[in-house]
Scaffold this active site. Structure first.
Site, PDB file in Angstrom:
ATOM      1  N   HIS A 128     -19.723 -53.452  29.742  1.00  0.00           N
ATOM      2  CA  HIS A 128     -18.917 -54.744  29.703  1.00  0.00           C
ATOM      3  C   HIS A 128     -17.239 -54.489  29.639  1.00  0.00           C
ATOM      4  O   HIS A 128     -17.137 -53.234  29.485  1.00  0.00           O
ATOM      5  CB  HIS A 128     -19.326 -55.340  28.498  1.00  0.00           C
ATOM      6  CG  HIS A 128     -20.880 -56.062  28.528  1.00  0.00           C
ATOM      7  ND1 HIS A 128     -21.683 -55.195  27.602  1.00  0.00           N
ATOM      8  CD2 HIS A 128     -21.572 -56.699  29.006  1.00  0.00           C
ATOM      9  CE1 HIS A 128     -23.052 -55.396  27.618  1.00  0.00           C
ATOM     10  NE2 HIS A 128     -22.737 -56.633  28.705  1.00  0.00           N
ATOM     11  N   ASP A 178     -17.388 -51.346  26.566  1.00  0.00           N
ATOM     12  CA  ASP A 178     -18.444 -50.459  26.089  1.00  0.00           C
ATOM     13  C   ASP A 178     -18.999 -50.128  27.620  1.00  0.00           C
ATOM     14  O   ASP A 178     -18.399 -50.007  28.596  1.00  0.00           O
ATOM     15  CB  ASP A 178     -19.416 -51.405  25.167  1.00  0.00           C
ATOM     16  CG  ASP A 178     -20.102 -52.340  25.855  1.00  0.00           C
ATOM     17  OD1 ASP A 178     -20.240 -52.647  27.018  1.00  0.00           O
ATOM     18  OD2 ASP A 178     -20.664 -53.530  25.351  1.00  0.00           O
ATOM     19  N   SER A 202     -24.446 -61.503  29.866  1.00  0.00           N
ATOM     20  CA  SER A 202     -23.524 -61.045  28.757  1.00  0.00           C
ATOM     21  C   SER A 202     -22.254 -61.311  29.333  1.00  0.00           C
ATOM     22  O   SER A 202     -21.251 -61.368  28.408  1.00  0.00           O
ATOM     23  CB  SER A 202     -23.721 -59.454  28.594  1.00  0.00           C
ATOM     24  OG  SER A 202     -23.797 -58.706  29.734  1.00  0.00           O
TER      25      SER A 202
END
Length: 376
Positions: free
Chosen positions: A342, A339, A46
């Site tokens: 991340h 978040d 990610s």
């Protein structure tokens, strides 16, 4: 005799001072003479996924194609796990490339001469990591091989080989292999010693690097792993929930991985002719921003901008995941974490700047600017 020794030392000092200048000048000259474009191929998780998971059958835990993701730069969700751009987006910009498109984006074949992004949020080097919900590293490698065949058909073998050897291959992989057992209550870590588990992850990464090398890849960029146990999403599962990091569990695995990765790349440099790498110390840079946010222009280094609960560590950003409630900060630029797992675009830009043009110990043995511009 003393005078002769002093003169030799002076000449040696001058040589050491001016050698980097001449090397850099030669590097620029080679780039100027080489009209070929340098492509960027991106593998990983990610930290680099620019939207591949938008196109697979998975859950919203591994997707970010909904508001408020993307609110800062794109003004709409792209599938990137941030409020804006990722490190890989800035690196493409610095290399004078467009945003590198996701492999699964419809119609992207016409753009693949710039490179391709194979990364998938949640992916690991191990097939078992979030199996069935992500595009693991071995599948990313298979997709890369398809692109290589496509390039050969489009450009011819000679030009394709030249393009692949000039290209830069960027990797961010491993975090999910070590975090997933804590997030899924898996017992896999009880089946292996820490060193054996890390060896499996590093082994799969090694195989992938060598497969890319066989097809012409020579210039590689890597991130080491951050302090996984201190991410908001893992910090909150500490028992009792006292807000401390999972240092002895997740972060220890990350540390062992980082040691093994550094050793691997050093060994490959001696084993594989022409192999060059940039290894960015993501771990140290993230720790510094978490512990001393104001030094880097941030107000909050431990709690996330988007989420709920302690440290906003509950992974609920956007309200599309199992927990629907979430809070959203007013200004992501004040936060290190976007978040629960991340980072914000502003952090990613600072880190991309380091990986692009930094020097040891932030990045070694080369930086990415050197790999893109100094084609040997």
């Amino acid at each position: 005799m003393a005078r002769s020794s002093s003169s030799s030392s002076f000449i040696l000092t001058l040589f050491m001072l001016f050698t980097p200048f001449f090397s850099l000048r030669e590097c620029r000259q080679r780039q100027f003479e080489d009209s070929g474009k340098v492509s960027l191929y991106i593998f990983g998780d990610s930290l680099f996924d620019s939207g591949n998971n938008n196109y697979i059958n998975t859950t919203t835990l591994d997707q970010a194609n909904f508001w408020p993701y993307g609110e800062t730069f794109f003004n709409f969700p792209t599938g990137r796990f941030s409020d804006g751009r990722l490190m890989s987006d800035f690196i493409a910009e610095y290399a004078k490339l467009p945003l590198i498109r996701p492999y699964l984006e419809p119609g992207m074949e016409q753009y693949d001469e710039n490179g391709v992004n194979f990364a998938s949020a949640g992916a690991g080097a191990l097939v078992e990591t979030f199996q069935g919900a992500v595009i693991n590293l071995s599948t990313q490698l298979r997709n890369y091989k398809k692109v290589v065949r496509r390039l050969r058909g489009k450009l011819g073998n000679g030009e394709a080989k030249s393009s692949l050897s000039r290209a830069v291959y960027l990797f961010s992989i491993g975090s999910n292999d070590y975090m997933s057992p804590f997030l899924t209550n898996s017992s896999i870590l009880t089946s292996y010693s820490d060193s054996n588990y890390v060896a499996m992850v590093i082994g799969n990464l090694t195989m992938t690097i060598k497969e890319v090398y066989i097809r012409g890849g020579r210039n590689f960029g890597f991130l080491n792993l951050g302090p996984l146990g201190c991410l908001p999403g893992l910090r909150i599962i500490q028992q009792p929930p006292n807000g401390s990091c999972l240092e002895e569990e997740a972060s220890t695995l990350a540390m062992l991985h980082n040691e093994a990765l550094s050793k691997l790349l050093s060994n490959l440099e001696t084993q594989l002719k022409g192999f060059r790498y940039a290894l960015y110390d993501f771990d140290t840079d993230l720790r510094q921003r978490m512990n001393h946010p104001s030094k880097y222009g941030f107000k909050e280094g431990q709690s996330a901008c988007c989420g709920t609960g302690s440290f906003r560590g509950t992974f609920s950003c956007g309200g599309k995941r199992p927990v629907k409630e979430f809070e959203l900060c007013e200004n992501p630029n004040e936060y290190v974490f976007w978040d629960s797992f991340h980072l914000t675009e502003r952090v990613y830009k600072q880190m991309a700047d380091q990986m692009w043009a930094g020097s040891p110990p932030a990045v070694k043995a080369y930086n990415l600017k050197h790999l893109f511009q100094c084609i040997h």
